[in-house]
Design an enzyme around this catalytic site. Structure first.
Site, PDB file in Angstrom:
ATOM      1  N   ARG A   1     -12.122 -19.208   4.199  1.00  0.00           N
ATOM      2  CA  ARG A   1     -10.904 -19.463   4.962  1.00  0.00           C
ATOM      3  C   ARG A   1     -11.189 -19.655   6.451  1.00  0.00           C
ATOM      4  O   ARG A   1     -10.606 -20.512   7.103  1.00  0.00           O
ATOM      5  CB  ARG A   1      -9.913 -18.313   4.782  1.00  0.00           C
ATOM      6  CG  ARG A   1      -9.258 -18.276   3.413  1.00  0.00           C
ATOM      7  CD  ARG A   1      -8.319 -17.102   3.309  1.00  0.00           C
ATOM      8  NE  ARG A   1      -7.569 -17.131   2.047  1.00  0.00           N
ATOM      9  CZ  ARG A   1      -6.689 -16.221   1.681  1.00  0.00           C
ATOM     10  NH1 ARG A   1      -6.455 -15.185   2.483  1.00  0.00           N
ATOM     11  NH2 ARG A   1      -6.056 -16.319   0.544  1.00  0.00           N
TER      12      ARG A   1
ATOM     13  N   ASP B   1       1.383  -0.280  14.633  1.00  0.00           N
ATOM     14  CA  ASP B   1       1.954   1.037  14.952  1.00  0.00           C
ATOM     15  C   ASP B   1       1.111   2.204  14.447  1.00  0.00           C
ATOM     16  O   ASP B   1       0.809   3.137  15.192  1.00  0.00           O
ATOM     17  CB  ASP B   1       3.367   1.159  14.360  1.00  0.00           C
ATOM     18  CG  ASP B   1       4.334   0.149  14.941  1.00  0.00           C
ATOM     19  OD1 ASP B   1       3.899  -0.658  15.779  1.00  0.00           O
ATOM     20  OD2 ASP B   1       5.505   0.157  14.551  1.00  0.00           O
TER      21      ASP B   1
ATOM     22  N   ASN C   1       4.063  -7.037   4.736  1.00  0.00           N
ATOM     23  CA  ASN C   1       3.299  -8.269   4.555  1.00  0.00           C
ATOM     24  C   ASN C   1       3.125  -8.652   3.099  1.00  0.00           C
ATOM     25  O   ASN C   1       2.934  -9.824   2.775  1.00  0.00           O
ATOM     26  CB  ASN C   1       1.918  -8.131   5.207  1.00  0.00           C
ATOM     27  CG  ASN C   1       1.836  -8.807   6.555  1.00  0.00           C
ATOM     28  OD1 ASN C   1       2.783  -9.455   7.003  1.00  0.00           O
ATOM     29  ND2 ASN C   1       0.712  -8.670   7.212  1.00  0.00           N
TER      30      ASN C   1
ATOM     31  N   GLU D   1      10.203   3.412   6.796  1.00  0.00           N
ATOM     32  CA  GLU D   1      10.057   1.978   7.010  1.00  0.00           C
ATOM     33  C   GLU D   1      10.908   1.566   8.199  1.00  0.00           C
ATOM     34  O   GLU D   1      12.121   1.750   8.187  1.00  0.00           O
ATOM     35  CB  GLU D   1      10.492   1.196   5.755  1.00  0.00           C
ATOM     36  CG  GLU D   1      10.529  -0.304   5.924  1.00  0.00           C
ATOM     37  CD  GLU D   1       9.213  -0.877   6.429  1.00  0.00           C
ATOM     38  OE1 GLU D   1       9.251  -1.511   7.511  1.00  0.00           O
ATOM     39  OE2 GLU D   1       8.176  -0.685   5.772  1.00  0.00           O
TER      40      GLU D   1
ATOM     41  N   GLY E   1       0.792 -14.415  -1.074  1.00  0.00           N
ATOM     42  CA  GLY E   1       0.795 -15.315  -2.215  1.00  0.00           C
ATOM     43  C   GLY E   1       0.756 -14.568  -3.535  1.00  0.00           C
ATOM     44  O   GLY E   1       0.684 -15.184  -4.587  1.00  0.00           O
TER      45      GLY E   1
ATOM     46  N   GLU F   1      -3.894  -2.718   5.238  1.00  0.00           N
ATOM     47  CA  GLU F   1      -4.393  -3.465   6.393  1.00  0.00           C
ATOM     48  C   GLU F   1      -4.481  -2.636   7.664  1.00  0.00           C
ATOM     49  O   GLU F   1      -5.102  -3.067   8.640  1.00  0.00           O
ATOM     50  CB  GLU F   1      -3.494  -4.690   6.628  1.00  0.00           C
ATOM     51  CG  GLU F   1      -4.126  -5.767   7.473  1.00  0.00           C
ATOM     52  CD  GLU F   1      -3.265  -7.003   7.599  1.00  0.00           C
ATOM     53  OE1 GLU F   1      -3.576  -7.833   8.479  1.00  0.00           O
ATOM     54  OE2 GLU F   1      -2.284  -7.144   6.850  1.00  0.00           O
TER      55      GLU F   1
ATOM     56  N   ALA G   1       0.827  -1.211   0.000  1.00  0.00           N
ATOM     57  CA  ALA G   1       0.000   0.000   0.000  1.00  0.00           C
ATOM     58  C   ALA G   1       0.858   1.256   0.000  1.00  0.00           C
ATOM     59  O   ALA G   1       0.596   2.207  -0.742  1.00  0.00           O
ATOM     60  CB  ALA G   1      -0.936  -0.001   1.213  1.00  0.00           C
TER      61      ALA G   1
ATOM     62  N   HIS H   1      -4.578 -12.130   8.782  1.00  0.00           N
ATOM     63  CA  HIS H   1      -5.056 -10.794   8.402  1.00  0.00           C
ATOM     64  C   HIS H   1      -5.937 -10.241   9.512  1.00  0.00           C
ATOM     65  O   HIS H   1      -6.776 -10.950  10.054  1.00  0.00           O
ATOM     66  CB  HIS H   1      -5.862 -10.874   7.104  1.00  0.00           C
ATOM     67  CG  HIS H   1      -6.129  -9.544   6.458  1.00  0.00           C
ATOM     68  ND1 HIS H   1      -5.334  -9.019   5.468  1.00  0.00           N
ATOM     69  CD2 HIS H   1      -7.102  -8.629   6.661  1.00  0.00           C
ATOM     70  CE1 HIS H   1      -5.812  -7.844   5.090  1.00  0.00           C
ATOM     71  NE2 HIS H   1      -6.881  -7.587   5.811  1.00  0.00           N
TER      72      HIS H   1
END
Length: 612
Positions: A448, A389, A173, A165, A178, A578, A146, A549
């Site tokens: 899931r 964070d 992530n 970062e 995948g 996320e 993102a 997630h």
């Protein structure tokens, strides 16, 4: 004076170590390996009589992007320090430890005094007293998918950005994903025959609506479906509206439908944009684990393909690694920047500009997970950086949270590490999930969360994905080589290798093959039963649920503005990925996370820049 004393102490330690090593080292090059995240990490270590001359990682199967930093820095650090007591790289700890362990083994072969080579230089971390001011149009916190999508968007529009970062590498992530992106894509879906049960679409459009917006979406999909059926076509039917309806229904109809529709309507454009940036995709659309409809595609090079494509347009100097944001700067009610510090040097910064929070979820924050959720203590597939964070920083200035009771457990975790095994697990349409007794216990093409809940009820909380040679890929054999899967020429041998009841497995496969012959799974309602499991060699991949997630996070609108608890926009603050909540509801469809971060990362970049 303190620096001088530290230097004298380090020289004294080095001299002591050299004296101890002098008698024991046999010059030469030694090879050794240790287990990393995905398998063996092999090193070559060259020594002379009293020192390490060189260290090189010569072979590994670690994940590209995640392993790059430790492989590039740890060998040199060992040579410089003449010690294996060097720092691991946070976020790539297993790879770091494997390199250090393999080097230790090689030194042992050379006859070194390992105790002497394990002397650690004391390091003192002190925050600087001065605070360096920096500014850009947009300050982005987090260099995952993102954040990099936002940064690329800003750069393409001619703006300036600084990306913070806290880890030593980019990717977050996304680098552990995948690389699956969902998008309604008629051009590719028309190449596939419809195999999923069309009745599920009817169920979705005929269910009692929970809002006017939901009813309008159902009506739109109904009209599309009627036109499709009238056409007589038999290819995979799809549309952005069906994608949105699937997402809303699968999330238990508690998500923000506006956020969902924005994501789904922008999905195909997001993938096309990534393609234009250089990300290549596998050709065939397929049904991913928990995807619920065949609209998924994967980056050809995996997650590194996505990260590398996004990074191309962001200058190196715009990304500040090892830099942790600590608080948002607020002036007269508007967010004007971020305070941060370098976790290596201690340099403090005040960075000014509109702020985008793209720090990811909190799945790696065990204490926060335990505080918010009543779930078993599980490993996580998340990056070590996923500690909440950005969410916590924004909450400090009154930001609103939503969906904090929602978390997703992925059924495809490595039972030993928690890392995702989806790339090894085989196609959900042509594999079966069995327990240690050899019995199927869940619908392989289901949600899931349902598969994970069902797996947690099985012996040792483990299941096994079973498939045959026709479903296998190159990654299947790689998994066997890495010790993450089993392969055998008979079902009985496979069962023995994996610790599964052989008779139970044989009987279950015979039953499943009967269902395939009949063309319908009357046992568990699997959406597609295409191939029998009958062609050797056979494969088995052990899998356990892993925290994957966190669906809750900052409350945003479709323009990615962050809201406060009073329901007002916080000026100057945006969020994507996320770290946000409200998009996925109670269950995230497999493949929607990459769609989410790219669509909303781009929107955040556009709006944060336009707001200058």
């Amino acid at each position: 004076m303190r620096k001088l004393w530290s230097l004298l102490l380090a020289l004294a330690m080095l001299a002591t170590a050299s004296a101890a090593m002098a008698d024991g080292m046999t010059p030469g090059t030694y090879t050794a390996e240790a287990t990393g995240n995905n398998g063996p990490v092999k090193v070559e270590v060259t020594v002379n009589e009293d020192s390490i001359v060189s260290v090189e990682v010569v072979e590994h199967a670690e994940t590209a992007g995640i392993c790059d930093t430790p492989i590039a820095t740890i060998p040199g650090a060992i040579v410089e320090a003449q010690s294996v007591a060097v720092d691991t790289i946070s976020g790539a700890t297993n790879t770091s430890k494997a390199i250090i362990g393999a080097v230790t083994d090689a030194l042992t072969q050379a006859g070194a005094d390992i105790a002497a080579f394990s002397q650690a230089t004391q390091k003192e971390f002190v925050l600087s007293e001065d605070v360096q001011d920096l500014s850009a149009d947009v300050i982005i916190v987090g260099a995952g998918g993102a954040g990099l999508a936002a940064a690329t968007t800003v750069q393409q529009a001619g703006g300036s950005c600084i990306v913070l970062e806290k880890m030593a590498m980019i990717g977050g992530n996304t680098a552990r994903s995948g690389s699956t992106l969902n998008a309604a894509d008629p051009e590719r879906q028309q190449k596939l025959e419809l195999t999923a049960d069309i009745q599920e679409v009817y169920d979705a459009i005929e269910a009692e609506p929970v809002s006017e917006a939901h009813a309008a979406l159902q009506q739109k999909v109904k009209e599309q479906l009627e036109a499709y059926v009238a056409s007589g076509e038999t290819y995979i039917f799809d549309s952005p509206e069906l994608h949105a309806l699937n997402t809303f229904d699968a999330g238990d109809r508690v998500a923000d439908l506006d956020l969902i529709q924005t994501m789904c309507s922008g999905a195909l454009a997001a993938r096309t944009w990534l393609s234009e940036l250089g990300c290549e995709w596998t050709e065939q659309v397929y049904l991913t684990i928990g995807g619920l409809w065949p609209r998924s595609m994967n980056a050809l090079e995996g997650p590194s393909g996505i990260i590398n494509a996004l990074k191309k347009n962001v200058p190196d100097e715009a990304i500040m690694l090892n830099t942790k944001a600590t608080e948002l700067i607020v002036e007269e009610g508007r967010v004007t920047g971020v305070r941060a510090y370098d976790v290596v040097s201690g340099q403090q910064y005040a960075l000014y500009g509109n702020v985008i929070l793209a720090t990811g979820g909190y799945g790696a924050n065990a204490a926060l997970v335990a505080q918010l959720h009543s779930i078993p203590e599980l490993m996580t597939s998340n990056a070590a950086s996923s500690t909440g964070d950005g969410m916590l920083m924004a909450q400090e200035i009154g930001a609103a949270l939503t969906g904090m009771d929602k978390i997703q457990i992925h059924p495809h975790g490595n039972p030993q590490t928690g890392a995702l095994q989806s790339h090894f697990a085989g196609s959900v349409t042509n594999s079966i999930y069995v327990n240690k007794e050899g019995h199927r216990f869940t619908e392989e093409t289901g949600r899931r969360d349902t598969i994970s809940e069902d797996t947690l009820k099985q012996t040792d909380h483990v299941m096994f994905s079973i498939y045959d040679a026709r479903t296998a890929s190159d990654s299947s054999d790689s998994a066997v080589e890495l010790g993450n899967a089993y392969k055998a020429d008979t079902i009985e041998e496979l069962a023995e290798l994996a610790g599964i009841d052989a008779q139970g497995l044989a009987d279950e496969i015979a039953r499943y093959n009967e269902l395939v012959e009949a063309g319908k799974d009357t046992d568990f309602g699997k959406k597609a039963v295409e191939l029998k499991i009958e062609e050797a060699p056979f494969y088995c991949v052990p899998l356990s649920p892993t925290i994957h997630h966190t669906m809750g996070g900052l409350k945003i609108d479709t323009d990615t503005h962050v809201y406060n608890e009073a329901g007002e926009v916080i000026d100057g603050l945006y969020a994507a990925g996320e770290v946000t909540g409200g998009i996925h509801g109670g269950n995230r469809i497999g493949g929607n996370a990459i769609t989410d971060i790219i669509v909303y990362g781009r929107i955040a970049g556009e709006n944060a820049l336009a707001d200058k």
